[in-house]
Design a protein around this motif. Structure first.
Motif, PDB file in Angstrom:
ATOM      1  N   THR A  87      20.556  10.065   9.211  1.00 43.67           N
ATOM      2  CA  THR A  87      20.158  11.414   8.812  1.00 43.67           C
ATOM      3  C   THR A  87      20.698  11.849   7.455  1.00 43.67           C
ATOM      4  OG1 THR A  87      22.056  12.309  10.011  1.00 43.67           O
ATOM      5  CG2 THR A  87      19.963  12.187  11.184  1.00 43.67           C
ATOM      6  N   THR A  88      21.210  10.938   6.666  1.00 45.61           N
ATOM      7  CA  THR A  88      21.766  11.364   5.380  1.00 45.61           C
ATOM      8  C   THR A  88      20.721  11.257   4.274  1.00 45.61           C
ATOM      9  OG1 THR A  88      22.530   9.246   4.503  1.00 45.61           O
ATOM     10  CG2 THR A  88      23.909  10.304   6.171  1.00 45.61           C
ATOM     11  N   VAL A  89      21.048  11.848   3.158  1.00 45.40           N
ATOM     12  CA  VAL A  89      20.157  11.811   2.011  1.00 45.40           C
ATOM     13  C   VAL A  89      20.035  10.403   1.448  1.00 45.40           C
ATOM     14  CG1 VAL A  89      21.950  12.303   0.292  1.00 45.40           C
ATOM     15  CG2 VAL A  89      19.589  13.059  -0.118  1.00 45.40           C
ATOM     16  N   ASN A  90      20.968   9.550   1.811  1.00 49.04           N
ATOM     17  CA  ASN A  90      20.938   8.176   1.307  1.00 49.04           C
ATOM     18  C   ASN A  90      20.272   7.194   2.267  1.00 49.04           C
ATOM     19  OD1 ASN A  90      22.352   8.794  -1.119  1.00 49.04           O
ATOM     20  ND2 ASN A  90      24.258   8.895   0.051  1.00 49.04           N
ATOM     21  N   ASP A  91      19.971   7.637   3.488  1.00 51.19           N
ATOM     22  CA  ASP A  91      19.215   6.802   4.424  1.00 51.19           C
ATOM     23  C   ASP A  91      17.732   6.867   4.072  1.00 51.19           C
ATOM     24  OD1 ASP A  91      21.455   6.129   6.039  1.00 51.19           O
ATOM     25  OD2 ASP A  91      21.295   8.067   7.050  1.00 51.19           O
ATOM     26  N   TYR A  92      17.003   5.800   4.360  1.00 51.44           N
ATOM     27  CA  TYR A  92      15.558   5.825   4.099  1.00 51.44           C
ATOM     28  C   TYR A  92      14.813   5.106   5.211  1.00 51.44           C
ATOM     29  CZ  TYR A  92      15.635   8.105  -0.391  1.00 51.44           C
ATOM     30  OH  TYR A  92      15.774   9.052  -1.358  1.00 51.44           O
ATOM     31  N   ILE A  93      13.622   5.598   5.456  1.00 44.86           N
ATOM     32  CA  ILE A  93      12.741   4.989   6.447  1.00 44.86           C
ATOM     33  C   ILE A  93      11.330   5.005   5.879  1.00 44.86           C
ATOM     34  CG2 ILE A  93      12.421   7.198   7.645  1.00 44.86           C
ATOM     35  CD1 ILE A  93      12.260   5.607  10.256  1.00 44.86           C
ATOM     36  N   CYS A  94      10.605   3.912   6.079  1.00 46.96           N
ATOM     37  CA  CYS A  94       9.236   3.867   5.562  1.00 46.96           C
ATOM     38  C   CYS A  94       8.325   3.141   6.545  1.00 46.96           C
ATOM     39  CB  CYS A  94       9.177   3.194   4.189  1.00 46.96           C
ATOM     40  SG  CYS A  94       9.324   1.413   4.194  1.00 46.96           S
ATOM     41  N   VAL A  95       7.047   3.451   6.454  1.00 43.30           N
ATOM     42  CA  VAL A  95       6.010   2.762   7.230  1.00 43.30           C
ATOM     43  C   VAL A  95       4.887   2.390   6.270  1.00 43.30           C
ATOM     44  CG1 VAL A  95       4.301   2.944   9.074  1.00 43.30           C
ATOM     45  CG2 VAL A  95       6.545   4.009   9.358  1.00 43.30           C
ATOM     46  N   LEU A  96       4.529   1.112   6.267  1.00 46.91           N
ATOM     47  CA  LEU A  96       3.424   0.625   5.449  1.00 46.91           C
ATOM     48  C   LEU A  96       2.264   0.214   6.352  1.00 46.91           C
ATOM     49  CD1 LEU A  96       5.287  -1.864   3.032  1.00 46.91           C
ATOM     50  CD2 LEU A  96       5.008   0.610   2.772  1.00 46.91           C
ATOM     51  N   LYS A  97       1.056   0.337   5.828  1.00 45.98           N
ATOM     52  CA  LYS A  97      -0.106  -0.252   6.489  1.00 45.98           C
ATOM     53  C   LYS A  97      -0.595  -1.395   5.613  1.00 45.98           C
ATOM     54  CE  LYS A  97      -4.239   1.697   6.522  1.00 45.98           C
ATOM     55  NZ  LYS A  97      -5.367   2.587   6.875  1.00 45.98           N
ATOM     56  N   VAL A  98      -0.637  -2.599   6.177  1.00 45.84           N
ATOM     57  CA  VAL A  98      -0.957  -3.798   5.392  1.00 45.84           C
ATOM     58  C   VAL A  98      -2.194  -4.458   5.983  1.00 45.84           C
ATOM     59  CG1 VAL A  98      -0.058  -5.955   4.451  1.00 45.84           C
ATOM     60  CG2 VAL A  98       1.516  -4.111   5.028  1.00 45.84           C
ATOM     61  N   PRO A  99      -3.267  -4.590   5.202  1.00 46.82           N
ATOM     62  CA  PRO A  99      -4.471  -5.248   5.726  1.00 46.82           C
ATOM     63  C   PRO A  99      -4.303  -6.762   5.742  1.00 46.82           C
ATOM     64  CG  PRO A  99      -4.841  -4.577   3.464  1.00 46.82           C
ATOM     65  CD  PRO A  99      -3.458  -4.080   3.826  1.00 46.82           C
ATOM     66  N   LEU A 100      -5.272  -7.420   6.327  1.00 46.25           N
ATOM     67  CA  LEU A 100      -5.258  -8.884   6.389  1.00 46.25           C
ATOM     68  C   LEU A 100      -6.584  -9.425   5.851  1.00 46.25           C
ATOM     69  CD1 LEU A 100      -3.896 -11.520   7.366  1.00 46.25           C
ATOM     70  CD2 LEU A 100      -5.068 -11.201   9.545  1.00 46.25           C
ATOM     71  N   PRO A 101      -6.599 -10.167   4.736  1.00 49.18           N
ATOM     72  CA  PRO A 101      -5.472 -10.382   3.835  1.00 49.18           C
ATOM     73  C   PRO A 101      -5.213  -9.146   2.988  1.00 49.18           C
ATOM     74  CG  PRO A 101      -7.425 -11.345   2.910  1.00 49.18           C
ATOM     75  CD  PRO A 101      -7.827 -10.817   4.253  1.00 49.18           C
ATOM     76  N   TRP A 102      -4.134  -9.160   2.231  1.00 52.28           N
ATOM     77  CA  TRP A 102      -3.831  -8.036   1.367  1.00 52.28           C
ATOM     78  C   TRP A 102      -3.626  -8.562  -0.048  1.00 52.28           C
ATOM     79  CZ3 TRP A 102       1.128  -7.452  -1.000  1.00 52.28           C
ATOM     80  CH2 TRP A 102       2.088  -8.385  -0.594  1.00 52.28           C
ATOM     81  N   THR A 103      -3.750  -7.665  -1.007  1.00 56.11           N
ATOM     82  CA  THR A 103      -3.575  -8.023  -2.411  1.00 56.11           C
ATOM     83  C   THR A 103      -2.279  -7.404  -2.916  1.00 56.11           C
ATOM     84  OG1 THR A 103      -5.964  -8.069  -2.718  1.00 56.11           O
ATOM     85  CG2 THR A 103      -4.612  -7.916  -4.700  1.00 56.11           C
ATOM     86  N   ASP A 104      -1.437  -8.232  -3.518  1.00 55.82           N
ATOM     87  CA  ASP A 104      -0.169  -7.679  -3.997  1.00 55.82           C
ATOM     88  C   ASP A 104      -0.369  -6.969  -5.324  1.00 55.82           C
ATOM     89  OD1 ASP A 104      -0.125  -9.539  -6.065  1.00 55.82           O
ATOM     90  OD2 ASP A 104       1.273 -10.882  -5.067  1.00 55.82           O
ATOM     91  N   SER A 105       0.703  -6.439  -5.864  1.00 56.46           N
ATOM     92  CA  SER A 105       0.600  -5.599  -7.060  1.00 56.46           C
ATOM     93  C   SER A 105       0.186  -6.393  -8.289  1.00 56.46           C
ATOM     94  CB  SER A 105       1.933  -4.903  -7.315  1.00 56.46           C
ATOM     95  OG  SER A 105       2.959  -5.869  -7.463  1.00 56.46           O
ATOM     96  N   LEU A 106       0.261  -7.720  -8.206  1.00 56.18           N
ATOM     97  CA  LEU A 106      -0.177  -8.564  -9.316  1.00 56.18           C
ATOM     98  C   LEU A 106      -1.623  -8.996  -9.166  1.00 56.18           C
ATOM     99  CD1 LEU A 106       3.008 -10.825  -9.645  1.00 56.18           C
ATOM    100  CD2 LEU A 106       2.430  -8.756 -10.939  1.00 56.18           C
ATOM    101  N   GLY A 107      -2.258  -8.563  -8.095  1.00 57.35           N
ATOM    102  CA  GLY A 107      -3.641  -8.929  -7.876  1.00 57.35           C
ATOM    103  C   GLY A 107      -3.820 -10.234  -7.137  1.00 57.35           C
TER     104      GLY A 107
END
Lengths: 258, 288
Positions: A87-107
């Motif tokens: 619960t601190t300001v330095n903790d982080y939580i994330c959720v991603l949705k990833v398709p199959l297949p997916w394209t990375d940031s480099l294409g």
């Protein structure tokens, strides 16, 4: 989009049809309420490595929450931190949705993987971005569904409370660069603005996965339990008018047999 | 729902439900004028309703692990229930209204769970809404950490010394509690065998404090046996099923579980249960 809201003109309908459609729209399924377990040693920096629910202070971890075998609609992500709070300001939580297949940031086209090879020829294999750009940036085709620091998570009491991530509005400044480095979320990433879940749910195409990432800076080992609720019926059906006309009695007139 | 083809006799089950309702639909109401278009009030509608009523989801068979350190005598994330120890966990959380129809368990022990070298063992299942009211009238949120919270009033179940499920104030419900005497071959519940908790006739009287310091209760009084409603368990959105055990059988046990539920909220009953009536014909012999 895999799941759609379809409005059907109910010119042929009846109360029977309306009720059936309503049942379809309200149907739900749920995964078991279970501990998040780090699948591989390379799914995070957590000291204990694979096959453990423990996330020590100063480490990150990641894993798969849900795999959509068909188009469906995620409506609930229940979470519960135990042992210690997140619960601190330095903790982080994330959720991603990833398709199959997916394209990375480099294409580059990628397939979903559980684990990656740091520094090897296939080093850019983790989900998320592999270069120093924000999560979800670049040409990547995955999406950041949720990203927040720990401050909006339940605090009274801080541990042991089952809550729905859809009810938790994301908070905090941009997630610092590198928070999720060397996990399945990303090998590297830049600072990323926080994101709240769409309160209407998460549309999933067949093959999509929901991936979580957590970074613990709370001062003690955290464990987490979760379950995911989803509508097993692909589309949401809406009848208009919402139910049918009642049967109308025919007018009666004596037969003239004279 | 795909490839509708009526090839099997229709069977519409009847169950008594509290929240998840049985709805009888006036079959043909409003459909008479549309028969030619959709077959409303036809075997197609009957088949769709039948499929909805029999839709099923099931969780994987997996070990029950203690949710947290405060969830029992063991440590959190531990599937082993040692002799003379208590354990509890959340088995199921309902994201929408649904109906639980089976709770499969498999007790894997170093000894039969029914063994009673001393005092009997016990098993319990609660249904807890979100939020829930405890026996003291306090609104509580769902938690899986029984002892780590301010005041210690954190576990599901009663916080006062009253029988489990007996408080007129508390809003959770006691779905099942029994000693270990029914977990025998006659009920298909011997060691390492998968059985359905719905098939277990609860027995015995559970002594006060048997399930204290778990997610079931901080404290409770003597509690009479309670069997599951054979019709199933109606769950409202947000409800959880919380399970607990007190193992006194003389050796360590582990328990696996799988829960089956209906993803469709209500059960639909068509009345009449088939569609179109055959139009009778007769020769008009009246003279003109």
């Amino acid at each position: 989009m895999g799941c759609e809201s379809k409005t059907l003109i109910n010119d042929v309908g009846s109360a029977v049809l309306a009720e059936v459609v309503k049942q379809l729209s309200n149907a739900s399924s749920v995964t078991p309420f279970t501990h998040v377990i780090q699948a591989t040693d390379t799914a995070g920096t957590a000291g204990p490595g694979a096959d453990t629910p423990n996330l020590p202070d100063g480490d990150n971890t990641s894993g798969i929450l849900f795999i959509a075998h068909e188009d469906c609609f995620v409506t609930s992500i229940k979470l519960c931190q135990t042992s210690n709070e997140l619960t601190t300001v330095n903790d982080y939580i994330c959720v991603l949705k990833v398709p199959l297949p997916w394209t990375d940031s480099l294409g580059v086209l990628r397939f979903q993987q559980c684990g990656f090879e740091v520094g090897g020829t296939n080093s850019i294999t983790a989900h998320g971005d592999a270069v120093a750009i924000p999560l979800g940036g670049g040409q990547s085709t995955y999406t950041v569904e949720y990203l927040s620091d720990g401050t909006p998570l339940p605090t009274a009491p801080a541990t042991g409370v089952i809550y729905d991530l859809f009810d938790v509005t994301a908070a905090g400044g941009p997630c610092p660069a590198g928070t999720f480095n060397n996990s399945w979320v990303a090998l590297d990433h830049a600072g990323t603005p926080v994101v709240s879940l769409n309160p209407n749910g998460i549309l999933m195409n067949a093959g999509d996965v929901l991936m979580y990432g957590m970074y613990n800076s709370g001062g003690g080992t955290v464990r987490q339990e979760f379950c995911v609720g989803y509508a097993p019926v692909k589309d949401k059906l809406i009848l208009t008018p919402d139910y049918a006309q009642l049967m109308r009695n025919y007018s009666v007139k004596d037969r003239d047999e004279g | 729902m795909h490839n509708l083809c009526v090839t099997t006799p229709l069977k519409i089950e009847t169950r008594v439900k509290v929240v998840v309702k049985t709805k009888t639909l006036g079959f043909g109401s409003g459909a008479r004028t549309d028969e030619a278009q959709v077959g409303a009030g036809s075997e197609i509608s009957a088949e769709v309703v039948s499929q909805l009523n029999r839709a099923l989801s099931v969780t994987p068979l997996m070990h029950i692990v203690q949710s947290s350190d405060g969830g029992g005598t063991n440590d959190g994330y531990d599937a082993e229930v040692g002799n003379n120890t208590r354990m509890s966990a959340v088995l199921f959380s309902a994201p929408e209204d649904c109906f639980v129809t089976a709770i499969r368990l498999c007790i894997c022990g170093d000894i039969e769970f029914s063994a009673t070298p001393g005092l009997p063992s016990a098993m319990c299942l609660l249904k807890v809404p979100l939020p829930w009211i405890d026996a003291a009238g306090n609104s509580q949120v769902l938690q899986v950490d029984g002892s780590d919270n301010p005041g210690g009033v954190s576990a599901h179940g009663d916080v006062a010394a009253v029988a489990l499920g007996a408080s007129p104030v508390a809003t959770y419900s006691l779905e099942f509690i029994s000693d270990n005497s029914p977990f025998i071959a006659d009920n298909n519940a011997v060691n390492h065998q998968i059985f359905d908790l719905f098939d277990i006739p609860a027995a015995g009287t559970i002594a006060a404090g048997y399930l204290t310091d778990t997610l079931i209760a901080e404290d409770h009084a003597l509690t009479n046996a309670q069997s599951l409603n054979p019709a199933g368990i109606s769950l409202v959105r947000g409800d959880v099923l919380t399970w607990g055990v007190y193992n006194r059988c003389g050796a360590e046990i582990r328990v696996q579980y799988s829960i089956a539920y209906r993803p469709v909220k209500d059960e639909l009953v068509l009345d009449p249960n088939i569609s179109q009536s055959v139009i009778s014909t007769s020769v008009d012999n009246r003279s003109r």
